[in-house]
Design an enzyme around this catalytic site. Structure first.
Site, mmCIF file in Angstrom:
data_model
loop_
_atom_site.group_PDB
_atom_site.id
_atom_site.type_symbol
_atom_site.label_atom_id
_atom_site.label_comp_id
_atom_site.label_asym_id
_atom_site.label_seq_id
_atom_site.Cartn_x
_atom_site.Cartn_y
_atom_site.Cartn_z
ATOM 1 N N THR A 92 32.622 47.458 32.152
ATOM 2 C CA THR A 92 32.866 48.087 30.852
ATOM 3 C C THR A 92 31.690 49.014 30.618
ATOM 4 O O THR A 92 30.659 48.866 31.281
ATOM 5 C CB THR A 92 32.932 47.014 29.734
ATOM 6 O OG1 THR A 92 34.170 46.310 29.830
ATOM 7 C CG2 THR A 92 32.853 47.578 28.342
ATOM 8 N N ASP A 130 38.755 42.263 25.070
ATOM 9 C CA ASP A 130 37.979 42.163 23.821
ATOM 10 C C ASP A 130 37.502 43.521 23.295
ATOM 11 O O ASP A 130 37.214 43.666 22.101
ATOM 12 C CB ASP A 130 36.754 41.268 24.051
ATOM 13 C CG ASP A 130 35.868 41.810 25.169
ATOM 14 O OD1 ASP A 130 36.399 42.202 26.229
ATOM 15 O OD2 ASP A 130 34.641 41.858 24.988
ATOM 16 N N GLY A 134 36.787 39.034 28.850
ATOM 17 C CA GLY A 134 37.279 39.404 27.523
ATOM 18 C C GLY A 134 37.984 38.288 26.769
ATOM 19 O O GLY A 134 37.863 38.188 25.543
HETATM 20 N N1 ASP Z 1 35.345 42.791 28.575
HETATM 21 C C1 ASP Z 1 36.167 43.559 29.469
HETATM 22 C C2 ASP Z 1 37.579 43.060 29.381
HETATM 23 O O1 ASP Z 1 37.781 41.865 29.382
HETATM 24 C C3 ASP Z 1 35.695 43.506 30.895
HETATM 25 C C4 ASP Z 1 34.215 43.616 31.106
HETATM 26 O O2 ASP Z 1 33.469 43.879 30.194
HETATM 27 O O3 ASP Z 1 33.750 43.449 32.220
HETATM 28 O O4 ASP Z 1 38.472 43.862 29.348
#
Ligand code: ASP
Length: 315
Positions: free
Chosen positions: A179, A210, A233
């Protein structure tokens, strides 16, 4: 001579880092250069007296345009081989907020999120309806091939072959997720947060993480702090991570470092691998993570970008 009022920009490029042992010098240089460029883009805004909202927008656009990171160009692929991206932005001055989920076309999803905030009466738009609105608003789109990188195609291929073979999931963090995000406190003491992601490699189409869920992956309120999260997330949503950190400042009087570190440590026990970046209205910041690494960096008025990948200090 008047002193420069403190301002702070912190960014992350995700907790899906390449393992320390597997990271070549050239690759480390590429990640560090990408973080440095994003910090400088946000610094230009803040040093010119610009607001936190514009600084986090510029920093995240730079990270989305860099194929090292899982957002925009270089986003990971769903199990059907497409990108489905989520992004969110929030203004701490008045809690205005905008997000997009499950969009495949906007070249810079963070600009799409900002368009939702500024030009629609809504907070979160998803999928086809979101894209229709964004096209009508003149947001730039890119063809599907723009987002694809060889590295993400190979990561999906490995994951689909693993699923077919029934073998356990032993993927590296870098193959799984990532992300990008930014939080800023400007010279007027206003806060903003922005987060953008391709989500999880091989995710089910329609899965939303998330990132675009306010209070989970993204939050900003001048009264407490601005937070951008990265990690698994589903756990970050169930633990409402970003708002939980803000709540500890508001109700327990904790400083941003204590609050963010406590929430990220508790997540480690609940399948919540990842981390956050957080900044308060005095410019204090915290960058805790419970994973092997988190691409991250900070820049302050001196304009010197300081970045780190694993548990080494910022340099
Ligand atoms: N939080 C992100 C998601 O679950 C993935 C990540 O931050 O690595 O979509």
């Amino acid at each position: 001579m008047t002193a420069v009022r403190r301002f702070t920009l912190a960014i992350h490029g995700g907790a899906g880092t390449v393992a320390r042992a597997a990271l070549s010098g050239a690759d480390a240089h590429g990640y560090r250069a990408g973080l440095g460029a994003a910090l400088r883009a946000g610094h230009r805004v803040l040093a010119g007296g610009g607001c936190a909202l514009d600084a986090v927008t510029e920093a995240v656009v730079a990270l989305e345009d860099d194929p090292h990171f899982n957002a925009g160009l270089g986003a990971v692929l769903t199990e059907e081989g497409r990108v489905e991206m989520d992004a969110a932005i929030m203004d701490g001055r008045d809690r205005r907020a905008g997000a997009v989920a499950c969009v495949s076309g906007p070249r810079n999803p963070i600009l799409a999120a900002r368009t939702v905030m500024e030009r629609s009466p809504h907070v979160l738009l998803a999928g086809e309806g979101a894209e229709r609105f964004l096209r009508a608003e003149g947001v730039a789109f890119a063809p599907a091939t723009y987002f694809l990188t060889q590295r993400r195609i190979e990561a999906l291929d490995r994951e689909l072959r693993r699923r077919d073979s029934g073998k356990p999931d032993r993927r590296s963090d870098a193959d799984r997720h990532g992300t990008v995000g930014a939080v800023a406190c400007d010279a007027a003491g206003h806060l903003a947060a922005a987060t953008s992601t391709g989500g999880l490699t091989g995710k089910q189409p329609g899965r939303i993480g998330d990132t675009p869920v306010f209070g989970a992956g993204t939050w900003a309120d001048d009264a407490t702090c601005a937070v951008s999260a990265t990690g698994h997330g589903e756990s970050f949503m169930r633990w409402v991570v970003a708002h939980e950190i803000a709540g500890r400042l508001r109700h327990r009087g904790e400083c941003v470092e204590v609050a963010a570190t406590a929430v990220v440590s508790a997540l480690a026990e609940n399948d919540g691998a990842g981390g956050v970046i957080a900044v308060d209205a005095a410019g204090h910041f915290a960058l805790p993570f419970n994973s092997e690494g988190m691409y991250r960096g900070v820049i302050e008025p001196d304009g010197v970008p300081r970045v780190a990948i694993h548990d080494e200090p910022l340099t």
